[in-house]
Every structure is written in structure tokens, then in C-alpha cells.
Design a protein around this motif. Structure first.
Motif, PDB file in Angstrom:
ATOM      1  N   GLU A  12      -8.003  -1.946   1.165  1.00 20.71           N
ATOM      2  CA  GLU A  12      -8.609  -0.616   1.312  1.00 20.71           C
ATOM      3  C   GLU A  12      -7.874   0.441   0.498  1.00 20.71           C
ATOM      4  O   GLU A  12      -8.440   1.507   0.207  1.00 20.71           O
ATOM      5  N   LEU A  13      -6.623   0.160   0.131  1.00 22.22           N
ATOM      6  CA  LEU A  13      -5.836   1.133  -0.610  1.00 22.22           C
ATOM      7  C   LEU A  13      -6.134   1.133  -2.103  1.00 22.22           C
ATOM      8  O   LEU A  13      -5.630   1.987  -2.834  1.00 22.22           O
ATOM      9  N   GLY A  14      -6.931   0.168  -2.548  1.00 17.88           N
ATOM     10  CA  GLY A  14      -7.340   0.155  -3.951  1.00 17.88           C
ATOM     11  C   GLY A  14      -6.151   0.062  -4.893  1.00 17.88           C
ATOM     12  O   GLY A  14      -5.310  -0.830  -4.778  1.00 17.88           O
ATOM     13  N   ASP A  15      -6.054   1.035  -5.811  1.00 18.97           N
ATOM     14  CA  ASP A  15      -4.986   0.995  -6.808  1.00 18.97           C
ATOM     15  C   ASP A  15      -3.736   1.767  -6.369  1.00 18.97           C
ATOM     16  O   ASP A  15      -2.845   2.036  -7.173  1.00 18.97           O
ATOM     17  N   THR A  16      -3.672   2.128  -5.095  1.00 21.16           N
ATOM     18  CA  THR A  16      -2.521   2.875  -4.586  1.00 21.16           C
ATOM     19  C   THR A  16      -1.296   1.966  -4.497  1.00 21.16           C
ATOM     20  O   THR A  16      -1.375   0.852  -3.988  1.00 21.16           O
ATOM     21  N   GLY A  17      -0.158   2.461  -4.979  1.00 19.79           N
ATOM     22  CA  GLY A  17       1.092   1.732  -4.890  1.00 19.79           C
ATOM     23  C   GLY A  17       1.952   2.246  -3.750  1.00 19.79           C
ATOM     24  O   GLY A  17       1.602   3.214  -3.062  1.00 19.79           O
ATOM     25  N   LEU A  18       3.080   1.588  -3.531  1.00 22.15           N
ATOM     26  CA  LEU A  18       4.058   1.991  -2.520  1.00 22.15           C
ATOM     27  C   LEU A  18       5.393   2.187  -3.221  1.00 22.15           C
ATOM     28  O   LEU A  18       5.859   1.292  -3.936  1.00 22.15           O
ATOM     29  N   VAL A  19       6.004   3.355  -3.034  1.00 17.16           N
ATOM     30  CA  VAL A  19       7.312   3.646  -3.619  1.00 17.16           C
ATOM     31  C   VAL A  19       8.305   3.856  -2.483  1.00 17.16           C
ATOM     32  O   VAL A  19       8.088   4.713  -1.616  1.00 17.16           O
ATOM     33  N   ILE A  20       9.385   3.073  -2.493  1.00 15.12           N
ATOM     34  CA  ILE A  20      10.435   3.191  -1.484  1.00 15.12           C
ATOM     35  C   ILE A  20      11.701   3.679  -2.182  1.00 15.12           C
ATOM     36  O   ILE A  20      12.254   2.991  -3.051  1.00 15.12           O
ATOM     37  N   ALA A  21      12.139   4.868  -1.809  1.00 12.79           N
ATOM     38  CA  ALA A  21      13.309   5.493  -2.433  1.00 12.79           C
ATOM     39  C   ALA A  21      14.498   5.436  -1.494  1.00 12.79           C
ATOM     40  O   ALA A  21      14.413   5.872  -0.346  1.00 12.79           O
ATOM     41  N   GLY A  22      15.598   4.919  -1.982  1.00 10.83           N
ATOM     42  CA  GLY A  22      16.809   4.796  -1.181  1.00 10.83           C
ATOM     43  C   GLY A  22      17.486   3.481  -1.480  1.00 10.83           C
ATOM     44  O   GLY A  22      16.948   2.636  -2.199  1.00 10.83           O
ATOM     45  N   ASP A  23      18.658   3.314  -0.918  1.00 12.97           N
ATOM     46  CA  ASP A  23      19.381   2.066  -1.110  1.00 12.97           C
ATOM     47  C   ASP A  23      20.109   1.728   0.176  1.00 12.97           C
ATOM     48  O   ASP A  23      20.222   2.548   1.078  1.00 12.97           O
ATOM     49  N   GLY A  24      20.604   0.501   0.254  1.00  9.24           N
ATOM     50  CA  GLY A  24      21.300   0.072   1.452  1.00  9.24           C
ATOM     51  C   GLY A  24      21.280  -1.431   1.587  1.00  9.24           C
ATOM     52  O   GLY A  24      20.718  -2.154   0.750  1.00  9.24           O
ATOM     53  N   PRO A  25      21.884  -1.948   2.654  1.00  9.84           N
ATOM     54  CA  PRO A  25      22.063  -3.398   2.803  1.00  9.84           C
ATOM     55  C   PRO A  25      20.775  -4.185   2.977  1.00  9.84           C
ATOM     56  O   PRO A  25      20.770  -5.398   2.785  1.00  9.84           O
ATOM     57  N   GLU A  26      19.660  -3.524   3.328  1.00  7.28           N
ATOM     58  CA  GLU A  26      18.404  -4.235   3.545  1.00  7.28           C
ATOM     59  C   GLU A  26      17.543  -4.355   2.288  1.00  7.28           C
ATOM     60  O   GLU A  26      16.465  -4.943   2.339  1.00  7.28           O
ATOM     61  N   ARG A  27      18.021  -3.831   1.173  1.00  6.69           N
ATOM     62  CA  ARG A  27      17.144  -3.782  -0.003  1.00  6.69           C
ATOM     63  C   ARG A  27      16.668  -5.169  -0.434  1.00  6.69           C
ATOM     64  O   ARG A  27      15.467  -5.375  -0.680  1.00  6.69           O
ATOM     65  N   SER A  28      17.566  -6.133  -0.540  1.00  5.75           N
ATOM     66  CA  SER A  28      17.148  -7.463  -1.011  1.00  5.75           C
ATOM     67  C   SER A  28      16.163  -8.098  -0.040  1.00  5.75           C
ATOM     68  O   SER A  28      15.208  -8.767  -0.458  1.00  5.75           O
ATOM     69  N   ARG A  29      16.350  -7.891   1.259  1.00  6.20           N
ATOM     70  CA  ARG A  29      15.420  -8.442   2.252  1.00  6.20           C
ATOM     71  C   ARG A  29      14.049  -7.787   2.132  1.00  6.20           C
ATOM     72  O   ARG A  29      13.012  -8.442   2.285  1.00  6.20           O
ATOM     73  N   LEU A  30      14.045  -6.490   1.876  1.00  9.30           N
ATOM     74  CA  LEU A  30      12.769  -5.786   1.733  1.00  9.30           C
ATOM     75  C   LEU A  30      12.031  -6.230   0.470  1.00  9.30           C
ATOM     76  O   LEU A  30      10.810  -6.398   0.483  1.00  9.30           O
ATOM     77  N   GLU A  31      12.763  -6.429  -0.606  1.00 14.05           N
ATOM     78  CA  GLU A  31      12.131  -6.919  -1.829  1.00 14.05           C
ATOM     79  C   GLU A  31      11.533  -8.310  -1.606  1.00 14.05           C
ATOM     80  O   GLU A  31      10.422  -8.610  -2.070  1.00 14.05           O
ATOM     81  N   ALA A  32      12.281  -9.159  -0.870  1.00 13.49           N
ATOM     82  CA  ALA A  32      11.769 -10.495  -0.567  1.00 13.49           C
ATOM     83  C   ALA A  32      10.543 -10.418   0.338  1.00 13.49           C
ATOM     84  O   ALA A  32       9.588 -11.199   0.187  1.00 13.49           O
ATOM     85  N   ARG A  33      10.537  -9.463   1.260  1.00  9.56           N
ATOM     86  CA  ARG A  33       9.397  -9.308   2.172  1.00  9.56           C
ATOM     87  C   ARG A  33       8.142  -8.900   1.410  1.00  9.56           C
ATOM     88  O   ARG A  33       7.043  -9.394   1.686  1.00  9.56           O
TER      89      ARG A  33
END
Length: 386
Positions: free
Chosen positions: A225-246
Motif C-alpha cells: 500500500e505504500l507504493g514507492d515510499t521508502g523508510l529512512v532510519i537515522a541513528g546508530d547503536g548496537p542494534e543496527r546490524s540486527r535491524l539491517e538483517a531484519r
């Protein structure tokens, strides 16, 4: 009035508490008060001055349960005492304000009692927001906070939700709610990496409590339903690699951009160009990023667990959701992405609400509390709490 702001963390570190103390110190000084910042020495390469005023980084050793920890504390104790007493002699504050209770808290509390200086405790939600859950794991910290609350002539808190949590630490003065603030005129600064043409933004430290995993799941559920809309996550921290994998596991990795840490001026650029902003924290004490989204005039979707529910009126200046329910959040993402009238209404509502949260308003509230304490009068509290 001479004020010592005793911060759990300060420049060059960046974060909500650091920004709060930074703006408060400067605005109190413009009103004729002498303000010095005492911050915890974290062995950083630190500036010697703050806005042309002394900036003191003080050691805050605390004993641990191990024999080695107790011995290290005992060795550090005489030097630390000497530095705190020296700061007291040099700055001679009329009032000591603990800004966020960490290792700074026990030391500031003890010094204030010994010197007979009034103590004010400014709570930022650290009793439940600490990334390492320090108050659950440290009996010393819990006992020290209870002592500080009994001793403090005044207590402030960033939200009613955070104020309520203080009750479990024992008796204390009525709590005055003093929220965070925002500078409406912050300049925008270019972000080096390109952003999607159309995107939804999330901003914050990438730790488990901030709930960005739920945001990724919700975006994946609403992706069609979001069509061509992207998601931008700004910030850093210990969960970044897990979030990228998710994001990869959910099949949306090409549509998710991780920017890393951004400066405040870059956050403004990010939000000025966003379709909407999401604050998916599992629990949040206040949420400065909400103010940033309101300033940019975009819809803000925020967790209903914690302080945001005290700030925001659902359907007027934002949308509240259960951070445990990715399906609910996904439906809201689709709704704001496809309903331009709703986006315009929520953005306009946010712009109206954020006018109440300038740093001058924050300073007004602090000044009332501090002047009352120094004068030996009870602080006026519009929202009394036991």
C-alpha cells in the motif's frame, strides 16, 4: 542566582540530556544567572569551557559488589572528594540541580547535604529508560535515588508518566512537570548521502527499547500500500546490524535506508523532507524527536506507552499506537501515506502544539522552581504529585 547543573553526561557527547542542559544553561545565563555545568568525567577529550564559563568534569566512582571493585573505589575516593569540594569552593552555587540521575546523583546529593546547599532533582525518565536498565540492576543506585528524593527541596520531571515512576523510590516533594524544548529556528544542514524521493522517517538511538524492529515489521506489512515510499532510519547503536538483517529477512532491504548518526541540523533536513515520522519506542519518557517532527510540519506517529500520550492528542497533532502491534502501525503508515488531507491536518496540528515547547518556556518553568527553592519557598506546582 548561582546554579550548578550536575549532568549525567555532557559535551562532546550528544543526546537528549546533553541538549537539555546545553540550552538551559545558556538561557539562564541570558537572564542574569551564573550557571556552571558539572558533568561526569567519562575520560573523553572534553572542552575546558562552556559558552565562556568553566566546565568541570568530575570523577564519580561508585563501589561495586566485587572485592576488586570496592578496592578500586576506595583508591579513587580521596581524589574524587577533593575535586568535588574544589568545584564547590570555586563556584559556590546557591542551588545544585541533578540533571538525570546516574553516577552523578549520589555525589551531588552528598555534597549538597554536607555543604547545606539546596538540592533539586530533574528527572528525565532515566529510572525506566536507561539502555542498561541500571536501576533494576543496581541496588546502590536505587537507594541513592531514594535518598536524593527525600533530600531534594524540589523535583521536576519531563512528563507525568516519568513522574509517576518516581513513586516506587519513596517519598518526595511534589513534582513539577518541565518538559523538553526545541529551537524553532534551527538551521537545516545537508545530509551527505542521497535520500529516497518519498519516505517515512524514524530517528533515534538504535537500541532495543526504541522499537525500530517493530517499525521495520510494520513497514513490511504495509509495503504494497505504500507504493514507492521508502523508510529512512537515522541513528546508530548496537542494534543496527540486527535491524539491517531484519529488513533483509522481511524482503524490504532495498527500500530501507540507514543513515547512521546525524547532527540536529541534519535531522531537521531529514524531517523537513519526510512524508511522516514514526516514534516506535516500547516506552518513552518524553520524545524530543516528536517536537522535531512537529516543527517540520509532518504527521508524527508515536508510541502510546509513556510520555507521548501526555503530549499528543490522537487525531489532532499526531497518531498514537501500541508499539507491540506491528499490524496497527502498518495500517497507520498506509493511512498517512495515502491520505494527503490527513497529513496536512496532523502537520498543522503539530505546528500549533510545538509552540508550547520552546526552550524559553522550559527555562521559565525551571526559573520559577529554582528561585522558589533558593528563597526557601515551596515550588509552585501546576500538576502536584505525591
Amino acid at each position: 542566582m548561582r546554579v550548578a547543573l550536575v549532568a549525567s553526561s555532557y559535551l562532546p557527547r550528544l543526546g537528549g540530556v546533553e541538549e537539555h542542559v546545553f540550552h538551559l544553561a545558556r538561557r539562564l545565563r541570558t537572564r542574569g544567572h551564573e550557571v556552571v555545568v558539572w558533568a561526569v568525567d567519562q575520560q573523553d577529550d572534553v572542552p575546558a569551557e562552556d559558552d565562556g564559563h568553566p566546565l568541570r568534569y568530575l570523577p564519580t566512582p561508585l563501589p561495586s559488589r566485587s572485592v576488586g571493585g570496592v578496592l578500586r573505589w576506595a583508591r579513587a575516593l580521596p581524589g574524587a572528594r577533593s575535586k568535588w569540594r574544589s568545584a564547590l569552593r570555586r563556584d559556590a552555587p546557591d542551588v545544585i540541580v541533578v540533571q538525570c540521575f546516574g553516577s552523578n546523583g549520589p555525589w551531588a546529593t552528598a555534597l549538597a547535604k554536607r555543604a547545606g546547599v539546596p538540592l533539586v532533582y530533574a528527572n528525565h525518565g532515566e529510572t525506566f529508560m536507561d539502555a542498561h536498565d541500571a536501576f533494576a540492576s543496581s541496588r546502590l543506585l536505587r537507594r541513592s535515588l531514594s535518598t536524593a528524593l527525600r533530600q531534594a527541596q524540589a523535583v521536576t520531571s519531563c512528563s507525568p508518566y516519568a513522574a509517576d515512576d518516581l513513586d516506587r523510590f519513596g517519598a518526595h516533594a511534589p513534582v513539577t512537570i518541565v518538559g523538553n524544548g526545541i529551537d524553532p529556528d534551527t538551521d537545516a544542514e545537508q545530509i551527505p548521502d542521497p535520500l529516497p524521493r518519498r519516505y517515512i522517517a524514524g530517528v533515534g538511538r538504535l537500541v532495543e527499547n526504541k522499537g525500530f524492529d517493530v517499525l521495520i515489521d510494520a513497514f513490511a506489512l504495509a509495503a504494497a500500500e505504500l507504493g514507492d515510499t521508502g523508510l529512512v532510519i537515522a541513528g546508530d547503536g548496537p542494534e543496527r546490524s540486527r535491524l539491517e538483517a531484519r529488513a533483509l529477512e522481511r524482503g524490504i532491504a532495498p527500500r530501507v535506508t540507514f543513515t547512521g548518526s546525524l547532527r540536529r541540523a541534519q535531522v531537521r533536513t531529514l524531517l523537513d523532507g519526510a512524508l511522516a515520522q514514526v516514534v516506535p519506542s516500547r516506552v518513552e519518557a518524553f520524545g524530543i524527536v516528536i517536537l522535531e517532527g512537529w516543527r517540520s510540519g509532518i504527521p508524527v506517529l508515536a508510541t502510546r506507552h509513556g510520555g507521548p500520550a501526555d503530549l499528543m492528542t490522537h487525531g489532532v497533532d499526531g497518531l498514537l499506537f501500541d508499539p507491540r502491534d506491528a499490524a496497527e502501525l502498518g495500517a497507520l503508515l498506509a493511512k498517512v501515506a495515502t491520505d494527503s488531507e490527513l497529513r496536512a491536518a496532523l502537520g498543522a496540528g503539530g505546528r500549533r502544539t510545538v509552540a508550547r515547547y520552546t526552550w524559553d518556556h522550559v527555562t521559565d518553568a525551571y526559573e520559577d522552581v529554582l528561585c522558589s527553592v533558593v528563597a526557601g519557598k515551596p515550588a509552585v506546582d501546576a500538576e502536584p504529585r505525591s
